[in-house]
Design a protein around this motif. Structure first.
Motif, PDB file in Angstrom:
ATOM      1  N   GLN A 141       0.831  -1.207   0.000  1.00  0.00           N
ATOM      2  CA  GLN A 141       0.000   0.000   0.000  1.00  0.00           C
ATOM      3  C   GLN A 141       0.864   1.254   0.000  1.00  0.00           C
ATOM      4  N   GLN A 142       1.958   1.197   0.759  1.00  0.00           N
ATOM      5  CA  GLN A 142       2.863   2.338   0.766  1.00  0.00           C
ATOM      6  C   GLN A 142       3.525   2.511  -0.602  1.00  0.00           C
ATOM      7  N   LYS A 143       3.813   1.393  -1.271  1.00  0.00           N
ATOM      8  CA  LYS A 143       4.413   1.466  -2.605  1.00  0.00           C
ATOM      9  C   LYS A 143       3.451   2.129  -3.586  1.00  0.00           C
ATOM     10  N   LEU A 144       2.158   1.840  -3.452  1.00  0.00           N
ATOM     11  CA  LEU A 144       1.174   2.481  -4.329  1.00  0.00           C
ATOM     12  C   LEU A 144       1.157   3.989  -4.103  1.00  0.00           C
ATOM     13  N   ARG A 145       1.289   4.398  -2.855  1.00  0.00           N
ATOM     14  CA  ARG A 145       1.351   5.841  -2.588  1.00  0.00           C
ATOM     15  C   ARG A 145       2.564   6.474  -3.273  1.00  0.00           C
ATOM     16  N   VAL A 146       3.683   5.729  -3.287  1.00  0.00           N
ATOM     17  CA  VAL A 146       4.876   6.232  -3.976  1.00  0.00           C
ATOM     18  C   VAL A 146       4.616   6.356  -5.470  1.00  0.00           C
ATOM     19  N   PHE A 147       3.975   5.344  -6.069  1.00  0.00           N
ATOM     20  CA  PHE A 147       3.679   5.398  -7.495  1.00  0.00           C
ATOM     21  C   PHE A 147       2.793   6.596  -7.828  1.00  0.00           C
ATOM     22  N   VAL A 148       1.775   6.828  -7.002  1.00  0.00           N
ATOM     23  CA  VAL A 148       0.879   7.960  -7.262  1.00  0.00           C
ATOM     24  C   VAL A 148       1.648   9.266  -7.167  1.00  0.00           C
ATOM     25  N   ARG A 149       2.540   9.345  -6.188  1.00  0.00           N
ATOM     26  CA  ARG A 149       3.318  10.576  -6.063  1.00  0.00           C
ATOM     27  C   ARG A 149       4.276  10.754  -7.237  1.00  0.00           C
ATOM     28  N   LEU A 150       4.822   9.627  -7.733  1.00  0.00           N
ATOM     29  CA  LEU A 150       5.698   9.722  -8.904  1.00  0.00           C
ATOM     30  C   LEU A 150       4.929  10.172 -10.145  1.00  0.00           C
ATOM     31  N   MET A 151       3.617   9.937 -10.142  1.00  0.00           N
ATOM     32  CA  MET A 151       2.784  10.394 -11.257  1.00  0.00           C
ATOM     33  C   MET A 151       2.488  11.888 -11.195  1.00  0.00           C
ATOM     34  N   GLY A 152       3.024  12.551 -10.181  1.00  0.00           N
ATOM     35  CA  GLY A 152       2.882  14.003 -10.116  1.00  0.00           C
ATOM     36  C   GLY A 152       1.815  14.485  -9.175  1.00  0.00           C
ATOM     37  N   THR A 153       1.209  13.594  -8.379  1.00  0.00           N
ATOM     38  CA  THR A 153       0.154  13.987  -7.440  1.00  0.00           C
ATOM     39  C   THR A 153       0.615  13.664  -6.023  1.00  0.00           C
ATOM     40  N   SER A 154       0.700  14.702  -5.209  1.00  0.00           N
ATOM     41  CA  SER A 154       1.119  14.481  -3.826  1.00  0.00           C
ATOM     42  C   SER A 154      -0.029  13.837  -3.045  1.00  0.00           C
ATOM     43  N   VAL A 155       0.319  12.860  -2.237  1.00  0.00           N
ATOM     44  CA  VAL A 155      -0.674  12.148  -1.430  1.00  0.00           C
ATOM     45  C   VAL A 155      -0.723  12.791  -0.054  1.00  0.00           C
ATOM     46  N   GLU A 156      -1.902  13.296   0.299  1.00  0.00           N
ATOM     47  CA  GLU A 156      -2.060  13.947   1.589  1.00  0.00           C
ATOM     48  C   GLU A 156      -1.983  12.916   2.713  1.00  0.00           C
ATOM     49  N   LYS A 157      -1.550  13.385   3.891  1.00  0.00           N
ATOM     50  CA  LYS A 157      -1.481  12.506   5.057  1.00  0.00           C
ATOM     51  C   LYS A 157      -2.892  12.126   5.502  1.00  0.00           C
ATOM     52  N   GLY A 158      -3.133  10.851   5.663  1.00  0.00           N
ATOM     53  CA  GLY A 158      -4.449  10.367   6.053  1.00  0.00           C
ATOM     54  C   GLY A 158      -5.386  10.139   4.886  1.00  0.00           C
ATOM     55  N   GLU A 159      -4.968  10.495   3.663  1.00  0.00           N
ATOM     56  CA  GLU A 159      -5.809  10.290   2.481  1.00  0.00           C
ATOM     57  C   GLU A 159      -5.729   8.837   2.034  1.00  0.00           C
ATOM     58  N   THR A 160      -6.848   8.284   1.620  1.00  0.00           N
ATOM     59  CA  THR A 160      -6.857   6.914   1.138  1.00  0.00           C
ATOM     60  C   THR A 160      -6.207   6.831  -0.238  1.00  0.00           C
TER      61      THR A 160
END
Length: 350
Positions: free
Chosen positions: A262-281
């Motif tokens: 799940q943490q890796k998916l957050r990294v992928f989304v961030r690499l796509m140019g969208t910052s993942v907010e803390k606590g966001e699903t």
């Protein structure tokens, strides 16, 4: 008048006088006897009345003495009860004071422990956040290095072999997409293996009571284990429950693995140019990333959309893994119950 006549008259008079005297004596005696009887009856009545009065007085004295004894006993009991209640109240007061003191000390200790745990948890969360951030940077750096290496390799291949078509170069999005596909394949493999292991353990846990009942039925009619007792059979199946694969270690390991993916998916989304907010699903982050990319309209990168779609597919597989882990936890709990308090022992002897 002759002598005989005179004698007869005298005799008659004498008889009359005698009868009269006898009658008077009888009457007198009867009156005296009646009077004597009445006097005796009166004496008897007087004695009975005196006796009744004496008995009544004695009874009244006895009742009075009993009442006084009862009153004294009640007073003593009341005094004793008051003393006991006073002692109990004093004991309760002391116990309450001790309990309040213990509660106060416990509250202080609990507050100290809570503060210590909170401080420790904050330190752990800080270290975990630093580790996560470090892992995210490491993944980003690794992908960047991989893309640069691919570009450098392509350039070197083109300069070394002018006549050979240049090696295909990868954009950053394509490189990330390739990593996403590799992750998807790994997650799919782990989900299938975990589902297989869960089903195997569940089959053993579900079949064991049925096997026990069938064995007991055959044992009753002498088909199997003729020299074994009911306790022997219960012990046999308890050992068999022990021999089943536990799954708790896998449950712990895969729970950690699930969190890492799940943490890796957050990294992928961030690499796509969208910052993942803390606590966001992750789901919300993917939807926001897709919206941001589609809002670019003509400048929209289709590869980014496809990559986000594959990330969503990985998320769905991870959700399936969560359900499998919940089922595995239930299976492990039921297996533990078969070992600790098996149903065939709870039903008693045959």
């Amino acid at each position: 008048m002759t002598m005989w006549q005179l004698t007869g008259v005298i005799v008659i008079v004498a008889v009359v006088l005698m009868v009269t005297v006898v009658g008077w004596l009888i009457v007198h005696h009867t009156r005296q006897r009646k009077q004597l009887i009445e006097e005796r009856l009166e004496a008897v009545r007087r004695l009975a009345a005196e006796k009744a009065a004496a008995e009544k007085a004695a009874a009244e004295r006895t009742l009075a003495e009993q009442a006084q004894a009862t009153r004294i006993a009640a007073e003593r009991m009341a005094a004793k009860r008051a003393a006991v209640e006073k002692a109990a109240a004093e004991k309760a007061r002391l116990e309450q004071a001790a309990v309040e003191q213990a509660i106060a000390e416990w509250a202080v200790a609990e507050q100290s422990e809570a503060e210590r745990v909170q401080s420790q948890r904050a330190e752990v969360e800080r270290r975990e956040a630093e580790e996560v951030e470090a892992r995210m940077r490491a993944v980003e750096d690794a992908i960047t290095e991989w893309v640069e290496a691919e570009r450098d390799g392509s350039r070197l291949a083109a300069s070394a072999m002018p006549g050979k078509p240049p090696r295909k170069t990868y954009t950053r999005t394509e490189a990330i997409h390739q990593q996403v596909r590799l992750t998807a394949e790994q997650v799919e493999k782990e989900v299938q293996e975990m589902d297989f292991i869960k089903n195997r353990i569940q089959a053993g846990v579900d079949f064991l009571p049925i096997e026990f009942r069938q064995t007991i039925d055959d044992w009753k009619v002498g088909k199997v284990f003729r020299r074994s007792t009911f306790d022997d059979l219960k012990l046999k199946f308890r050992y068999k429950a022990y021999s089943l694969e536990d799954g708790y270690e896998l449950l712990y390991m895969y729970s950690e693995w699930l969190a890492q993916q799940q943490q890796k998916l957050r990294v992928f989304v961030r690499l796509m140019g969208t910052s993942v907010e803390k606590g966001e699903t992750i789901q919300a982050a993917i939807e926001r990333a897709e919206k941001n990319e589609r809002d670019k309209y003509l400048e929209m990168d289709v590869d980014v959309i496809f990559t986000l779609r594959d990330i969503r597919g990985i998320l769905e597989k991870l959700i399936s893994m969560e359900n499998i882990l919940k089922e595995l936890e239930d299976v492990c709990r039921r297996r533990s119950e078969q070992i600790i308090a098996p149903s065939w022992e709870a039903k008693g002897s045959l």
